[in-house]
Design an enzyme around this catalytic site. Sequence first.
Site, PDB file in Angstrom:
ATOM      1  N   ASP A  10      44.185  31.842  41.596  1.00  0.00           N
ATOM      2  CA  ASP A  10      45.086  31.797  42.756  1.00  0.00           C
ATOM      3  C   ASP A  10      45.128  33.197  43.354  1.00  0.00           C
ATOM      4  O   ASP A  10      46.023  33.993  43.078  1.00  0.00           O
ATOM      5  CB  ASP A  10      46.485  31.340  42.329  1.00  0.00           C
ATOM      6  CG  ASP A  10      47.389  31.099  43.528  1.00  0.00           C
ATOM      7  OD1 ASP A  10      46.929  31.283  44.667  1.00  0.00           O
ATOM      8  OD2 ASP A  10      48.564  30.745  43.319  1.00  0.00           O
TER       9      ASP A  10
ATOM     10  N   SER B  77      30.751  24.793  40.648  1.00  0.00           N
ATOM     11  CA  SER B  77      29.585  25.145  39.832  1.00  0.00           C
ATOM     12  C   SER B  77      29.706  24.533  38.444  1.00  0.00           C
ATOM     13  O   SER B  77      30.770  24.087  38.035  1.00  0.00           O
ATOM     14  CB  SER B  77      29.453  26.674  39.664  1.00  0.00           C
ATOM     15  OG  SER B  77      29.466  27.336  40.895  1.00  0.00           O
TER      16      SER B  77
END
Length: 835
Positions: free
Chosen positions: A333, A261
Site C-alpha cells: 500500500d 506476476s
Amino acid sequence: MTRTIFNWLLRALALATLLALAAAGLAYYLASHSLPDYDASYRLDDAPGEIEIVRDNYAVPHIFADNDAAVLFGLGFVHAQDRLWQMALSRRVAQGRLSELFGERTVEVDHLMRALDIYDIARRTADAQTDEVKAQLQAYADGVNAYIDLVRRDALGRGAPEFFLFEPEIAPWTPADSIAVMKAMGLRLTDKAAKEALRAALSLRLEPERVADILPEAPGAVVALPDYAGSLSVPRWQSAAAPAEPNPLSPERPVGLAGASNAFAAMPGRAAAGASLLATDPHLGLSAPGPMYLARLELQAGGVIGATIPGIPSILMGRNENVAWGLTSSYLDDQDIYIERLDPENPDRYETPEGMRPFRTRESVIQIDGAPPRTVPLRWTRHGPVIPAPHFSAAQITPRGHVAALAWTGFETDDRSIEAALGIMRAGSVDEVLELAEIYHAPSQNIVVADAETVALRAMGRAPRRLPEHDSQGRIPAAGWVARNDWQGYMDPADNPGATNPEGGIVVNTNNRTTDAPFPAHWSFDWGDTQRIQRAERLLNSREFHTLDSFIEIQNDTISPAARNLLPLIARNLWYQGEPAAQNTVGRQRQIALEALAKWNGEMSQHSFEPLVFTAWVRALQRRLVIDELGPLADRFARPDPLFLERVYRDVDGAAAWCDIRQSDTVETCQDMARLALDSALLELSESYGDRIDSWRWGAAHTAEHKHEVLGDVPLLGWLVNIRQETPGGDTTLRRGQTRGRGPTPYANVHASVFRAVVDFADPESSVFITSTGQSGHVLSRHYDDQALLWRRGEYISMALDPAVARGGAVGITRLRPGGAGGGLGGAGPSPAPQ
C-alpha cells in the site's frame, strides 16, 4: 456516352491503384531504411572501449567489452537500434509531452504527469545518485545517443517507421530519462490510489458489509471499514457516474490492471538434480512491441542474461553465473489519497494541523498538435500533488471546498532503486541480493532469488509508516488536516516480509498475501491474488522433487482454481434437475452446457468450449448481482471476482442479499440468478458464435491482443502492426490471460506474462526464456514477432551465457570502436561526430 464514362472510370481506377501501389512502395522503401544492420562496424568518438555485439538467432544481443562502461554503452546502443520509438514514447509519457504528437486526445495524460512532476523528480533523483551510478547511467545514455547520431548522419530512416508519421526530432538521452522511465513504470504497477477512491465511492452507496463483499480483502484480513461519508461530510450517493477508463498511454492503471506476476523457487533438497531451480513470469498489459527486451551483458563481475526494459540500463530479471532472480508486484500500500480542506477565505491555501498553508504552485504550458497551447495550474501540498480530474476517480469522492492530493513512495528523490538494480545483476549470492534489496525504494516488488544452494523471497521497497490510530488505515482517502493521518517516514526495510530457505524447501509468490502482521505492519489490505496461489501450492507440493521440465509445466498451467471453486456453488441446484427440454430451445442449451461443465476439470484450453461458457456465465452472473445496487458503478466490476461470488453463494455475512433484485416485488434466490445468468450467457454466445455449443472455442474469444500503443487502432495500419493470437489460460490460471471484461471483445486476453524464464542451477546453460513478441520494434523486421508463436505455445529459447552458443546461430555481429570522425569499418558509412 456510357462506354466513354466507363473507360474514364476504368482509367481513374487504374491510376488510383498505381498511385496506391507507388505510395505503398515509397512507404516500404522509407520504412525499410530504419531496419538496423546487425552486421556492421562503426567508429564512435564516445565509445569507452571496443565493443562486440553478437546477435543470436532471435536477435538477442550478447554484448562483450573490456569494461562495464563500454558494455552499458553497448546496451544503450542496441536498445536504441531496436526500440527507439518505444523509448522516445516512454520518455514523452514521463515528461508529459505526448500532446505535441497526438493532439487533444492525450492532454489529460500530460496534465497528470506534469501534476505529479515525475520528470523533475527523476532529474533530482539522478542528481542524488553516487558518482559510480551516475557514470553507469551516463555510459548507457552515451550509447543511446551514439545510435541517434548515426540515424541522423547516415539517414537511417529516422530510426523507426513511426518517426515518418510524427515529429522526427529526438533529443539526446540523459541519465534522468532512465530514472523517469523507471518511475513511470512504477505508476503502472500500483492501483492503490484508484482502489481507495473506488472503496470510498462504494461506501457512499452501500452498507459497510456489502462493500466488504464487492471489494473483498484477502481472507483473514477483514477489518471494519471507516465511515467515509461521516468523517469527511461527503453526501451519500454523491458518486453516481462511473469514470472513463484511463488513456492506454497513461501510466495510471484502473483497479485490477496493475502489475501481476508469478515467481517460485526450489531448494536443492526439492530438486531432482540437487541444485536450486527458479521460475519467473511478470504480467503486464500486452503491447506490440512487448515491454521486455532480452539482452546478455559481459560485465567485469561475469556474464548476466535476462529481461530489460528499453530505457533502463539493467537486467531486471534473469541470471548471472551464480544467481537467478525474478520479480512479482508486492501490492504494498504505497499510495494514499488525502482530502485537503481549502481555506474558505482564500482557496489558494489549505488546512494543516498547524493552520492554513499556501499551496506550492506553478503553471505549465502543454503544447498540443493541431490546437492552441493549454496552460494548466499545478499545485502541491505537504502530502503530494493535487490530483487533477478525472484521474484516480478522486474528484468523484471529493466534497465541495476540498481537493484530493496523492502521497506515493515514488515521489522521493533519494530513491536508490536504480543502484539496487545495477548491483543485483552483479551479485554473487542470495545474501548479496538481499542486502541490495534493502536500498531498493520504488516501485515495490517481491524478489524471488536463488543460487545453487539457497532460495529466498523478499519484499523490496519502502513501506510507509502509518500510526495505529490512522483514521482510514490507507483503505479510503483520509483527512489531510488531521496529524495522525500523516506518514511517519518509512518502515525499516529489514522488516519487509520474506523467507529464506523455508522448511518446505519452496518459495512462491503469485501476488498473494505475504504477511499476517496486523495494521500498521500489514504491508497491504489488498492483494493481487487469492486464486493462483492455490494452484501453485498444490502443484509445487504434489511432487517431492522438481526439474526444469516440471517448473516449465507449472508456469504454463491452465487449470482455473476459480472454476473448480465456483462451479459446485453456482451450479449445484441446476446440474441434476433433469428438466425436459426440446431441441433448439434455451432449456436444451442449458442442459448441454451444464452436462459439459459437470465433467470439465477447469482446464482453460483454447480448443474447448467449456472455458467460454464458464467465463461468460460468471461474467453475466456478477453483472446481474451488482447492477441494482451499484448502478453506473457496476461497469467497474465487469470482470468477475471469484471471492465476491464465493461470498455470495456461501452467504458469508449475509452476502446472499446480493441475489435479490431490490427494485422487483419478488424475492429472487441465488439459484434464480444463476439460471438467468447462464441463459443470458448462452444467448450472448449463440449470437456471436452460432447455435452449436460444441463448435465454440475459448481461443476464438480469448485472443491475445498485442496492440501497437499508437497505431493499433488506425485502420489498415492496425492490421499490420498488431499481433493477435488465440491463447489458453484465463483470469486466475497460473498461465494468466486476464480478460478485458467489457466492450465488444470482453473475453480478449489483454494482460498476461510478457517474459518467462526458468533457471536450473544443475545445468545453468539449459535455462530458458521467452518474451511475448520479439526483440525488434520495427514492424518490417522478422524479429518483430518471431517469439510470439513460441510464447503462445508455451515454448522457450535458450538462456545460455556461453558465447559459442550465441555465435553459432548469430544473425550478425556489430563492432563499435572508439575513434575519430573518419569512416566506418567493414563497409559502414561515415562515422558520427560526438554528441
